[in-house]
Design a protein around this motif. Structure first.
Motif, PDB file in Angstrom:
ATOM      1  N   GLY A  59       0.792  -1.227   0.000  1.00 50.57           N
ATOM      2  CA  GLY A  59       0.000   0.000   0.000  1.00 50.57           C
ATOM      3  C   GLY A  59       0.820   1.271   0.000  1.00 50.57           C
ATOM      4  O   GLY A  59       1.892   1.358  -0.596  1.00 50.57           O
ATOM      5  N   ILE A  60       0.309   2.283   0.727  1.00 49.25           N
ATOM      6  CA  ILE A  60       0.923   3.610   0.743  1.00 49.25           C
ATOM      7  C   ILE A  60       2.362   3.549   1.245  1.00 49.25           C
ATOM      8  O   ILE A  60       3.252   4.205   0.705  1.00 49.25           O
ATOM      9  CB  ILE A  60       0.088   4.570   1.620  1.00 49.25           C
ATOM     10  N   ASN A  61       2.604   2.747   2.285  1.00 49.02           N
ATOM     11  CA  ASN A  61       3.949   2.664   2.850  1.00 49.02           C
ATOM     12  C   ASN A  61       4.956   2.140   1.828  1.00 49.02           C
ATOM     13  O   ASN A  61       6.136   2.501   1.876  1.00 49.02           O
ATOM     14  CB  ASN A  61       3.957   1.771   4.092  1.00 49.02           C
ATOM     15  N   GLY A  62       4.501   1.279   0.917  1.00 46.91           N
ATOM     16  CA  GLY A  62       5.382   0.759  -0.120  1.00 46.91           C
ATOM     17  C   GLY A  62       5.892   1.858  -1.032  1.00 46.91           C
ATOM     18  O   GLY A  62       7.040   1.836  -1.485  1.00 46.91           O
ATOM     19  N   MET A  63       5.017   2.865  -1.279  1.00 45.43           N
ATOM     20  CA  MET A  63       5.413   3.974  -2.152  1.00 45.43           C
ATOM     21  C   MET A  63       6.570   4.752  -1.531  1.00 45.43           C
ATOM     22  O   MET A  63       7.521   5.137  -2.205  1.00 45.43           O
ATOM     23  CB  MET A  63       4.209   4.887  -2.381  1.00 45.43           C
ATOM     24  N   PHE A  64       6.501   4.965  -0.215  1.00 45.10           N
ATOM     25  CA  PHE A  64       7.542   5.753   0.456  1.00 45.10           C
ATOM     26  C   PHE A  64       8.785   4.925   0.787  1.00 45.10           C
ATOM     27  O   PHE A  64       9.788   5.477   1.219  1.00 45.10           O
ATOM     28  CB  PHE A  64       6.974   6.376   1.738  1.00 45.10           C
ATOM     29  N   SER A  65       8.676   3.599   0.604  1.00 46.88           N
ATOM     30  CA  SER A  65       9.825   2.731   0.882  1.00 46.88           C
ATOM     31  C   SER A  65      10.600   2.373  -0.379  1.00 46.88           C
ATOM     32  O   SER A  65      11.615   1.691  -0.311  1.00 46.88           O
ATOM     33  CB  SER A  65       9.350   1.444   1.574  1.00 46.88           C
ATOM     34  N   THR A  66      10.105   2.818  -1.535  1.00 44.39           N
ATOM     35  CA  THR A  66      10.799   2.539  -2.795  1.00 44.39           C
ATOM     36  C   THR A  66      12.095   3.339  -2.852  1.00 44.39           C
ATOM     37  O   THR A  66      12.082   4.551  -2.613  1.00 44.39           O
ATOM     38  CB  THR A  66       9.908   2.914  -4.005  1.00 44.39           C
ATOM     39  N   PRO A  67      13.224   2.714  -3.173  1.00 46.23           N
ATOM     40  CA  PRO A  67      14.484   3.464  -3.287  1.00 46.23           C
ATOM     41  C   PRO A  67      14.373   4.590  -4.310  1.00 46.23           C
ATOM     42  O   PRO A  67      13.634   4.470  -5.299  1.00 46.23           O
ATOM     43  CB  PRO A  67      15.487   2.396  -3.752  1.00 46.23           C
ATOM     44  N   VAL A  68      15.093   5.662  -4.078  1.00 54.66           N
ATOM     45  CA  VAL A  68      15.035   6.836  -4.963  1.00 54.66           C
ATOM     46  C   VAL A  68      15.365   6.455  -6.400  1.00 54.66           C
ATOM     47  O   VAL A  68      14.673   6.862  -7.348  1.00 54.66           O
ATOM     48  CB  VAL A  68      15.993   7.935  -4.468  1.00 54.66           C
ATOM     49  N   ALA A  69      16.393   5.622  -6.578  1.00 54.45           N
ATOM     50  CA  ALA A  69      16.774   5.207  -7.940  1.00 54.45           C
ATOM     51  C   ALA A  69      15.652   4.411  -8.589  1.00 54.45           C
ATOM     52  O   ALA A  69      15.386   4.559  -9.795  1.00 54.45           O
ATOM     53  CB  ALA A  69      18.050   4.363  -7.887  1.00 54.45           C
ATOM     54  N   GLY A  70      14.944   3.593  -7.803  1.00 54.29           N
ATOM     55  CA  GLY A  70      13.821   2.822  -8.345  1.00 54.29           C
ATOM     56  C   GLY A  70      12.672   3.732  -8.741  1.00 54.29           C
ATOM     57  O   GLY A  70      12.044   3.546  -9.792  1.00 54.29           O
ATOM     58  N   GLY A  71      12.402   4.757  -7.905  1.00 54.74           N
ATOM     59  CA  GLY A  71      11.354   5.724  -8.232  1.00 54.74           C
ATOM     60  C   GLY A  71      11.658   6.467  -9.513  1.00 54.74           C
ATOM     61  O   GLY A  71      10.773   6.710 -10.344  1.00 54.74           O
ATOM     62  N   LEU A  72      12.921   6.837  -9.692  1.00 51.50           N
ATOM     63  CA  LEU A  72      13.326   7.532 -10.921  1.00 51.50           C
ATOM     64  C   LEU A  72      13.157   6.632 -12.142  1.00 51.50           C
ATOM     65  O   LEU A  72      12.748   7.092 -13.213  1.00 51.50           O
ATOM     66  CB  LEU A  72      14.783   7.991 -10.805  1.00 51.50           C
ATOM     67  N   GLN A  73      13.492   5.348 -12.000  1.00 59.50           N
ATOM     68  CA  GLN A  73      13.310   4.409 -13.111  1.00 59.50           C
ATOM     69  C   GLN A  73      11.842   4.329 -13.523  1.00 59.50           C
ATOM     70  O   GLN A  73      11.511   4.331 -14.715  1.00 59.50           O
ATOM     71  CB  GLN A  73      13.808   3.023 -12.709  1.00 59.50           C
ATOM     72  N   ILE A  74      10.962   4.264 -12.527  1.00 62.53           N
ATOM     73  CA  ILE A  74       9.522   4.210 -12.811  1.00 62.53           C
ATOM     74  C   ILE A  74       9.093   5.480 -13.539  1.00 62.53           C
ATOM     75  O   ILE A  74       8.357   5.439 -14.541  1.00 62.53           O
ATOM     76  CB  ILE A  74       8.723   4.031 -11.502  1.00 62.53           C
ATOM     77  N   PHE A  75       9.534   6.636 -13.032  1.00 62.53           N
ATOM     78  CA  PHE A  75       9.166   7.924 -13.613  1.00 62.53           C
ATOM     79  C   PHE A  75       9.648   8.013 -15.060  1.00 62.53           C
ATOM     80  O   PHE A  75       8.901   8.438 -15.964  1.00 62.53           O
ATOM     81  CB  PHE A  75       9.775   9.050 -12.774  1.00 62.53           C
TER      82      PHE A  75
END
Length: 331
Positions: A59-75
């Motif tokens: 859920g929501i906590n998973g979004m904030f636990s994603t590594p920054v590099a992983g978030g950038l890859q998704i974006f």
């Protein structure tokens, strides 16, 4: 909200494309809430951060636990889709991309039969709309109560055999109010639900019928007020004479303490001297199966009426409209 009243096809296409995009994302998102409760990929999500898939919160906590590099890859991946494979061509229908075929598979062949294609696209729109509502509900419950597991979408075991347990949601208790299995509290809540549903069925008619029919003559002779002069909707409530409002209030009180007083030994909403279709002193439905069907239908219609009335109230209060434009499609 009448956003497409102007008939501007360009704006309509842009909105429809946005609706499809949000619906498609939310279909994935609802799966994203459910699947991790039953299945996780083996191994590491990030080797450098020693983070396994099994360690990620849902859920929501998973979004904030994603590594920054992983978030950038998704974006960046979303950006690649937006400007590349899933870029909207103004000459094609919203959500229709040249190199994407059946089931959204890149470079797959699309559906050739026009009727089958139309059915599939309508189904996608309907499922996407449902997914948007479902995801918002999950997001709200997760943010408010912290739960992401099966208790979010599976029926509670306490009252799953009661009336009103209907597909597709089963026993709908997202806030877990009846987890304790307290029958007295359940009956009180079910009686309140029935009461509100019955009132809202009348209330929705109260928005619609006065647009087509008014009683002849006077509502109040002393105030020289005719039925035809009464405004509809919210304004009608504030235009009711004080004496008339008191009569309505006293009549409701009479029903509450008299004819419609709830007996704790009877089912919620079942009154000794009220029979079929809520007619006082009429005989009730005798066939058990027909009675069960009728009561389930009443609950379903009452729930729909509560949603419909809130929608009408919101539109009336926001835009001032009460007429046919409220429930009939724009031209």
């Amino acid at each position: 909200m009448g956003l497409s009243k102007d008939g501007d096809m360009t704006k309509f296409k842009r909105r429809r494309a946005s609706e499809l995009k949000h619906g498609r994302i939310c279909m994935y998102a609802t799966l994203g809430y459910i699947v991790p409760e039953y299945f996780r990929f083996p191994g590491f999500l990030s080797v450098s951060e020693n983070l396994k898939f099994a360690d990620m919160p849902s859920g929501i906590n998973g979004m904030f636990s994603t590594p920054v590099a992983g978030g950038l890859q998704i974006f960046l991946f979303m950006g690649f889709l937006e400007v590349g494979l899933l870029r909207q061509d103004g000459s094609r229908a919203p959500g229709d991309f040249e190199n994407v075929g059946r089931l959204g598979v890149p470079y797959a062949e699309g559906e050739q039969d026009p009727e089958a294609r139309k059915r599939a696209l309508n189904s996608e729109l309907a499922n996407g709309r449902l997914a948007m509502v479902a995801f918002m509900g999950m997001l709200f419950q997760n943010g408010t109560f912290g739960s992401t597991g099966p208790e979010m979408w599976l029926p509670s075991s306490a009252f799953e055999n009661e009336l009103g347990v209907q597909a597709p949601v089963g026993y709908w208790d997202p806030m877990g109010l009846s987890k304790d299995g307290d029958m007295t509290k359940f009956k009180r809540r079910r009686a309140s639900e029935l009461k509100h549903g019955r009132i809202c069925m009348y209330a929705t008619l109260g928005y619609i019928v006065p647009e087509y029919f008014r009683f002849p003559g006077f509502l109040s002779v002393s105030e020289n007020l005719k039925f035809a002069d009464m405004p509809s909707g919210i304004n009608g409530m504030f235009s009711t004479p004080v004496a008339g409002g008191l009569q309505i209030f006293l009549f409701m009180g009479f029903l509450e303490v008299g004819l419609l007083r709830q007996d704790g030994s009877r089912a919620p909403g079942d009154f000794e001297n009220v029979g079929r279709l809520g007619v006082p002193y009429a005989e009730g439905e005798q066939d058990p199966e027909a009675r069960k069907r009728a009561l389930n239908s009443e609950l379903a219609n009452g729930r729909l009426a509560m949603v419909a009335f809130m929608g009408m109230l919101f539109q009336n209060g926001t835009f001032g409209s009460t007429g046919p434009e409220m429930w009939l499609p724009g031209a």
